[in-house]
Design a protein around this motif. Structure first.
Motif, mmCIF file in Angstrom:
data_model
loop_
_atom_site.group_PDB
_atom_site.id
_atom_site.type_symbol
_atom_site.label_atom_id
_atom_site.label_comp_id
_atom_site.label_asym_id
_atom_site.label_seq_id
_atom_site.Cartn_x
_atom_site.Cartn_y
_atom_site.Cartn_z
ATOM 1 N N ILE A 73 45.889 49.673 23.545
ATOM 2 C CA ILE A 73 44.966 49.675 24.814
ATOM 3 C C ILE A 73 43.609 49.465 23.851
ATOM 4 C CG2 ILE A 73 44.888 51.836 24.898
ATOM 5 C CD1 ILE A 73 44.184 49.895 27.991
ATOM 6 N N ALA A 74 43.048 48.263 24.613
ATOM 7 C CA ALA A 74 41.597 47.883 23.903
ATOM 8 C C ALA A 74 40.625 48.484 25.149
ATOM 9 C CB ALA A 74 41.433 46.474 23.750
ATOM 10 N N ALA A 75 39.324 48.339 24.763
ATOM 11 C CA ALA A 75 38.407 48.744 25.798
ATOM 12 C C ALA A 75 38.046 47.591 26.615
ATOM 13 C CB ALA A 75 36.874 49.039 24.944
ATOM 14 N N THR A 76 37.751 46.342 25.904
ATOM 15 C CA THR A 76 37.365 45.081 26.663
ATOM 16 C C THR A 76 37.489 43.834 25.868
ATOM 17 O OG1 THR A 76 35.522 43.853 27.693
ATOM 18 C CG2 THR A 76 34.914 45.331 25.960
ATOM 19 N N ILE B 174 29.795 48.749 33.680
ATOM 20 C CA ILE B 174 31.108 48.273 33.517
ATOM 21 C C ILE B 174 31.818 48.668 32.254
ATOM 22 C CG2 ILE B 174 32.302 46.106 33.208
ATOM 23 C CD1 ILE B 174 30.822 44.826 35.253
ATOM 24 N N THR B 175 30.836 48.273 31.080
ATOM 25 C CA THR B 175 31.298 49.031 29.956
ATOM 26 C C THR B 175 31.631 50.336 29.759
ATOM 27 O OG1 THR B 175 29.059 48.989 29.169
ATOM 28 C CG2 THR B 175 30.164 47.098 28.745
ATOM 29 N N SER B 176 30.936 51.266 30.350
ATOM 30 C CA SER B 176 31.136 52.512 30.440
ATOM 31 C C SER B 176 32.439 52.762 30.959
ATOM 32 C CB SER B 176 30.204 53.334 30.949
ATOM 33 O OG SER B 176 28.870 53.420 30.360
ATOM 34 N N ARG B 177 32.664 52.273 32.145
ATOM 35 C CA ARG B 177 34.203 52.327 32.937
ATOM 36 C C ARG B 177 35.150 51.832 31.943
ATOM 37 N NH1 ARG B 177 36.128 52.946 38.109
ATOM 38 N NH2 ARG B 177 38.490 52.962 38.056
ATOM 39 N N LEU B 178 35.072 50.859 31.412
ATOM 40 C CA LEU B 178 36.146 50.307 30.612
ATOM 41 C C LEU B 178 36.493 51.027 29.476
ATOM 42 C CD1 LEU B 178 35.242 46.413 30.531
ATOM 43 C CD2 LEU B 178 36.562 47.776 32.303
ATOM 44 N N LEU C 197 48.785 43.826 24.257
ATOM 45 C CA LEU C 197 47.512 44.464 24.321
ATOM 46 C C LEU C 197 47.155 44.459 25.686
ATOM 47 C CD1 LEU C 197 45.261 45.398 22.602
ATOM 48 C CD2 LEU C 197 44.323 43.151 22.721
ATOM 49 N N LEU C 198 47.158 45.624 26.115
ATOM 50 C CA LEU C 198 46.538 46.119 27.379
ATOM 51 C C LEU C 198 44.763 46.316 27.547
ATOM 52 C CD1 LEU C 198 48.803 48.982 28.225
ATOM 53 C CD2 LEU C 198 49.007 46.579 29.134
ATOM 54 N N VAL C 199 44.033 45.230 28.267
ATOM 55 C CA VAL C 199 42.833 45.434 28.249
ATOM 56 C C VAL C 199 42.261 45.572 29.612
ATOM 57 C CG1 VAL C 199 40.797 43.707 27.837
ATOM 58 C CG2 VAL C 199 42.955 43.581 26.426
ATOM 59 N N PRO C 200 41.470 46.568 29.764
ATOM 60 C CA PRO C 200 40.691 46.943 31.270
ATOM 61 C C PRO C 200 39.724 45.726 31.664
ATOM 62 C CG PRO C 200 40.972 48.885 30.144
ATOM 63 C CD PRO C 200 41.227 47.781 28.968
ATOM 64 N N SER C 201 39.806 45.576 32.871
ATOM 65 C CA SER C 201 39.045 44.283 33.328
ATOM 66 C C SER C 201 38.331 44.611 34.843
ATOM 67 C CB SER C 201 39.457 43.142 33.313
ATOM 68 O OG SER C 201 38.715 41.991 33.842
ATOM 69 N N ALA C 202 37.026 44.500 34.827
ATOM 70 C CA ALA C 202 36.370 44.848 36.022
ATOM 71 C C ALA C 202 36.403 43.672 37.032
ATOM 72 C CB ALA C 202 34.783 45.084 35.836
ATOM 73 N N VAL D 267 50.613 39.822 22.802
ATOM 74 C CA VAL D 267 50.505 39.296 24.262
ATOM 75 C C VAL D 267 49.507 40.270 24.977
ATOM 76 C CG1 VAL D 267 51.631 38.770 26.257
ATOM 77 C CG2 VAL D 267 52.815 38.319 24.298
ATOM 78 N N LEU D 268 48.407 39.453 25.810
ATOM 79 C CA LEU D 268 47.403 40.014 26.306
ATOM 80 C C LEU D 268 47.722 40.115 27.706
ATOM 81 C CD1 LEU D 268 44.400 40.604 25.604
ATOM 82 C CD2 LEU D 268 43.766 38.444 26.677
ATOM 83 N N LEU D 269 47.445 41.265 28.360
ATOM 84 C CA LEU D 269 47.595 41.701 29.894
ATOM 85 C C LEU D 269 46.305 42.511 30.173
ATOM 86 C CD1 LEU D 269 49.422 41.696 32.317
ATOM 87 C CD2 LEU D 269 50.198 44.062 31.525
ATOM 88 N N PHE D 270 45.803 42.020 31.184
ATOM 89 C CA PHE D 270 44.415 42.669 31.775
ATOM 90 C C PHE D 270 44.872 43.650 32.839
ATOM 91 C CE2 PHE D 270 42.613 38.762 30.015
ATOM 92 C CZ PHE D 270 41.428 39.184 29.299
ATOM 93 N N LEU D 271 44.057 44.771 32.900
ATOM 94 C CA LEU D 271 44.345 45.809 33.687
ATOM 95 C C LEU D 271 43.114 46.040 34.717
ATOM 96 C CD1 LEU D 271 45.739 48.547 31.320
ATOM 97 C CD2 LEU D 271 46.893 47.050 33.029
ATOM 98 N N PRO D 272 43.240 45.424 36.119
ATOM 99 C CA PRO D 272 41.940 45.735 36.919
ATOM 100 C C PRO D 272 41.575 47.113 37.090
ATOM 101 C CG PRO D 272 43.718 44.301 37.899
ATOM 102 C CD PRO D 272 44.262 45.109 36.732
#
Length: 340
Positions: free
Chosen positions: A16-19, A154-158, A211-216, A235-240
């Motif tokens: 899991i990444a931050a952004t 946003i960065t704090s939340r991610l 690789l899970l990446v949170p996204s706003a 593989v990249l997957l964004f998490l809203p």
């Protein structure tokens, strides 16, 4: 429904990444900004951004209508917006062209539309320097009007989202982390199913991992993305992370002076700031101290006061504690108790 199939090697490589960086968020925002039928929770943000600058009038905006152009796989992760812009400026022409053609094919395949995609007809950003500079200028406009004013929150939340999932990963393993994702992500070993408007099909990770990446701003149909330069990269997957109106209000609203003044008068400036910090997303005491720019003992003391007042909750995860906004604190931050 999208199905992602894991092997034991894939689970071992799942992280899991931050952004993916401010340019990636700007690329997502460019698409979300121009979706009139997108989620209503973004309406206030759209209106505010369009008031600041009519970015849809720029020629390059046609690239981001009705589909996602994943140029973030061409540039890779970039810690700053300027680094991302320079990576896009220097991107090889063949990679850019392949991405645009792939986006056009995906639009035709999933939307079942036969009309040409206007983005592909607008200009040649792959080979024409002026067209590429027009694209970079458009992205600067989107970033400045729609992303930058909210970037600190946003960065704090991610980061908080990353921390929450990373703690689960470290303590209970990748399967527990996958099982703890949002409701539209369903872990049915060895498959992760994604519903609620996701692209249809099956993706086999084949040992690359995920690789899970949170996204706003990623609100388009969930899908996976692969590195354009490294076939072995995860593989990249964004998490809203914007899932409710309260999320949008906390992250994407700038006109909160009336509420902020009322909170400060009631709680005191430091506790109001602490409540806002927890409202940016779940956090540990160390992260809370960083957000309010105070020592850890001070952050712990402020959190204890807010917890006793029922405004936040604190749960223990191993040796760490995680502070989360309680319903009463959420209501206060969103102005339900204070006239603006």
């Amino acid at each position: 429904m999208l199905r992602i199939t894991f092997t034991p090697q894939d689970l071992a490589r799942t992280r899991i990444a931050a952004t993916w960086g401010p340019l990636a968020e700007t690329l997502h925002a460019a698409t979300t900004l121009q979706q009139p039928h997108g989620r209503a929770m973004f309406d206030g943000w759209r209106q505010d951004a369009r008031t600041r600058a009519p970015v849809s009038a720029r020629a390059a905006s046609s690239l981001f209508r009705e589909t996602i152009v994943d140029l973030f796989t061409v540039t890779g992760a970039a810690p700053s917006f300027e680094e991302g812009i320079e990576a896009l400026r220097a991107a090889p022409a063949d990679l850019l062209r392949a991405e645009l053609e792939g986006a056009a094919e995906a639009r035709a395949r999933y939307s079942r539309r036969t009309a040409p995609w206007p983005g592909l007809a607008w200009g040649d950003v792959a080979h024409d320097r002026a067209d590429r500079e027009e694209l970079l200028g458009f992205l600067r406009d989107v970033h400045g009007t729609a992303v930058a004013p909210h970037w600190q929150r946003i960065t704090s939340r991610l980061r908080a989202e990353q921390t929450r999932h990373a703690l689960r990963l470290a303590q209970d393993g990748p399967e527990a982390m996958l099982a703890g994702l949002a409701p539209e992500f369903r872990w049915k070993p060895p498959v992760l199913e994604i519903g609620r408007g996701a692209l249809a099909g099956t993706v086999e990770l084949k040992g690359r991992g995920l690789l899970l990446v949170p996204s706003a701003f990623c609100q388009t149909r969930p899908g996976t993305y692969t590195d354009a330069l490294d076939e072995q990269a995860p593989v990249l997957l964004f998490l809203p992370v914007v899932r409710r109106l309260t999320d949008a209000a906390a992250l994407l609203t700038t006109s909160r002076q009336g509420i902020d003044s009322a909170l400060s008068a009631l709680l005191g400036r430091t506790r109001a700031r602490t409540l806002h910090a927890v409202g940016d997303g779940p956090c540990t005491t160390g992260q809370l101290a960083e957000r309010i720019r105070a020592s850890q003992p001070t952050a712990s003391e402020q959190a204890a006061v807010l917890r006793r007042a029922g405004l936040i909750t604190t749960t223990r995860r191993g040796s760490a504690v995680l502070h989360t906004l309680a319903p009463l604190g959420d209501a206060m931050l969103n102005g339900h108790h204070f006239p603006a």
